[in-house]
Design an enzyme around this catalytic site. Structure first.
Site, PDB file in Angstrom:
ATOM      1  N   SER A   1       0.825  -1.199   0.000  1.00 57.38           N
ATOM      2  CA  SER A   1       0.000   0.000   0.000  1.00 57.38           C
ATOM      3  C   SER A   1       0.868   1.262   0.000  1.00 57.38           C
ATOM      4  O   SER A   1       1.711   1.415  -0.878  1.00 57.38           O
ATOM      5  CB  SER A   1      -0.957  -0.033   1.200  1.00 57.38           C
ATOM      6  OG  SER A   1      -2.003   0.899   1.041  1.00 57.38           O
TER       7      SER A   1
ATOM      8  N   ASP B   1      -5.360  -2.772  -3.306  1.00 64.89           N
ATOM      9  CA  ASP B   1      -4.492  -2.571  -2.146  1.00 64.89           C
ATOM     10  C   ASP B   1      -3.991  -3.897  -1.555  1.00 64.89           C
ATOM     11  O   ASP B   1      -4.778  -4.759  -1.183  1.00 64.89           O
ATOM     12  CB  ASP B   1      -5.301  -1.813  -1.095  1.00 64.89           C
ATOM     13  CG  ASP B   1      -4.462  -1.286   0.050  1.00 64.89           C
ATOM     14  OD1 ASP B   1      -3.367  -1.821   0.302  1.00 64.89           O
ATOM     15  OD2 ASP B   1      -4.909  -0.331   0.707  1.00 64.89           O
TER      16      ASP B   1
END
Length: 394
Positions: free
Chosen positions: A112, A256
């Site tokens: 991320s 993500d």
């Protein structure tokens, strides 16, 4: 933008969808493919540049060679997710440079927001200014301005204008890829994690292998992977990655990486055991967020309860992952080093997220901590080392 703010916008969008009878996904068709094709899918022209995090040791070995301990030591840097809290990790790294004790990392992994930091951390202190710029100049805040309800209804994210990938493209230049490929050739490794939503599995990408591939699509794939790893579902649109299997071309949906893995380190079998004459081996884990419980009287409404539950579950999952990493480190004779945002960091809840003033404050807190050169903890909060030591002994 805070989680609660995102939730409010999403709830409003959902209400509109019900009123008007809009099916949000109906306007976004995808080419269907089978589970068999998914299991065989490869990225055209790239060779072995990725593996699933839950794959067999042999499959992981194809993209993650075991890093043998160097005579001058072995250092592994793992960077977690955290959105705007990535400013903390950027500050820690730059402050660590100022301390004069920051090592050259044999392996860097990012998830991320940690994926956005990872390439620059991998290349060393000469790239510190890029981290300062991204998290303190206002660029990061521009990602979450002017959310669009229409994007929620007819697209795939609040901020569906492709700005995240555009900004990543400014930093991922041909020169950056050349530098990463050169370090990859020396045996160093850079990994980024995404989540394949179609398969519901985390994917480990060997970014150095992508940079060194020489494929004409290398830069685009490199940007796609970084963008996907940082694309919070429903906030930023997912990345569709072109793959092929059984003579067909189709696209996988990646988002993500922290959906599955909050922070990533290689499995135990791929970590070097310390040996005489090989120097110290260390894992450094930077958590771009808070780990310890924070007291607050939760309001008795849906948004507050959902937000508080999300935060509680996220921290518990991160602590569990860190506890496993600490255990593996101890078994392998590797030093475990952890830093995260503690009570010394900014605490104004209203300012959290991608607010530039907040990120600057957080960057400065991380920088001052990193500059001391003595900011590492060696056990996970909420998981006493004595319990872990007993577990390892058993």
């Amino acid at each position: 933008m805070s989680f609660l703010s995102r939730l409010r916008v999403l709830r409003a969008a959902a209400g509109l969808a019900l009123v008007f009878g809009v099916a949000a996904c109906s306007s976004l068709p995808r080419t269907p493919y089978t589970a068999q094709q998914a299991s065989l899918a490869t990225v055209p022209g790239m060779g072995s540049v990725r593996a699933y995090a839950d794959a067999t040791a042999a499959e992981i070995a194809a993209v993650a060679e075991r890093p043998e301990g160097r005579r001058n030591g072995f250092s592994y840097l793992a960077l977690s997710g955290g959105g705007g809290d990535g400013a903390y990790g950027a500050g820690v790294l730059n402050g660590w440079t100022a301390s004069g004790t920051r090592p050259d990392f044999a392996i860097v992994s990012g998830v991320s927001t940690g994926a956005l930091i990872a390439p620059f951390a991998f290349l060393g202190s000469a790239y510190d200014a890029y981290l300062t710029d991204f998290y303190t100049s206002g660029i990061a805040e521009s990602l979450v301005q002017a959310p669009s309800i229409a994007n929620v209804l007819f697209g795939s994210g609040l901020f569906g204008d492709g700005k995240l990938r555009e900004i990543i493209g400014r930093y991922v230049t041909p020169d950056l890829l050349v530098a990463i490929a050169a370090e990859h050739a020396k045996g160093r490794r850079l990994y980024v994690v995404t989540t394949n939503l179609d398969q519901q599995r985390a994917v480990i990408w060997n970014m150095g292998a992508i940079a060194a591939s020489g494929a004409p699509t290398a830069a685009d794939l490199f940007r796609d992977v970084l963008t996907a790893s940082a694309s919070v579902p429903a906030v930023f649109p997912p990345q569709l990655v072109d793959v092929q299997a059984e003579g067909r071309t189709f696209q996988e949906m990646h988002v993500d990486g922290s959906v599955v893995i909050p922070v990533f380190t290689l499995p135990q079998g791929f970590l070097p055991r310390t040996r005489a004459g090989r120097g110290q081996a260390d894992i450094y884990v930077v958590i771009n967020g808070r780990l310890e419980p924070e007291f607050d009287v939760t309001q008795n409404n849906t948004l507050a309860i959902t937000g508080r539950s999300f935060t509680t579950a996220s921290r518990a999952r991160t602590r569990a992952t860190l506890s496993a990493t600490e255990t593996v480190s101890r078994r392998s004779g590797i030093g475990f080093n952890l830093t995260y945002i503690d009570e010394t960091g900014p605490t104004a809840a209203a300012a959290r997220g991608f607010d530039t003033a907040y990120m600057r404050s957080l960057y400065n807190a991380g920088y001052e901590k990193g500059k001391t050169g003595r900011f590492w903890q060696h056990s996970v909060p909420g998981a006493p080392s004595t319990v872990l030591e007993a577990s390892v002994a058993r």
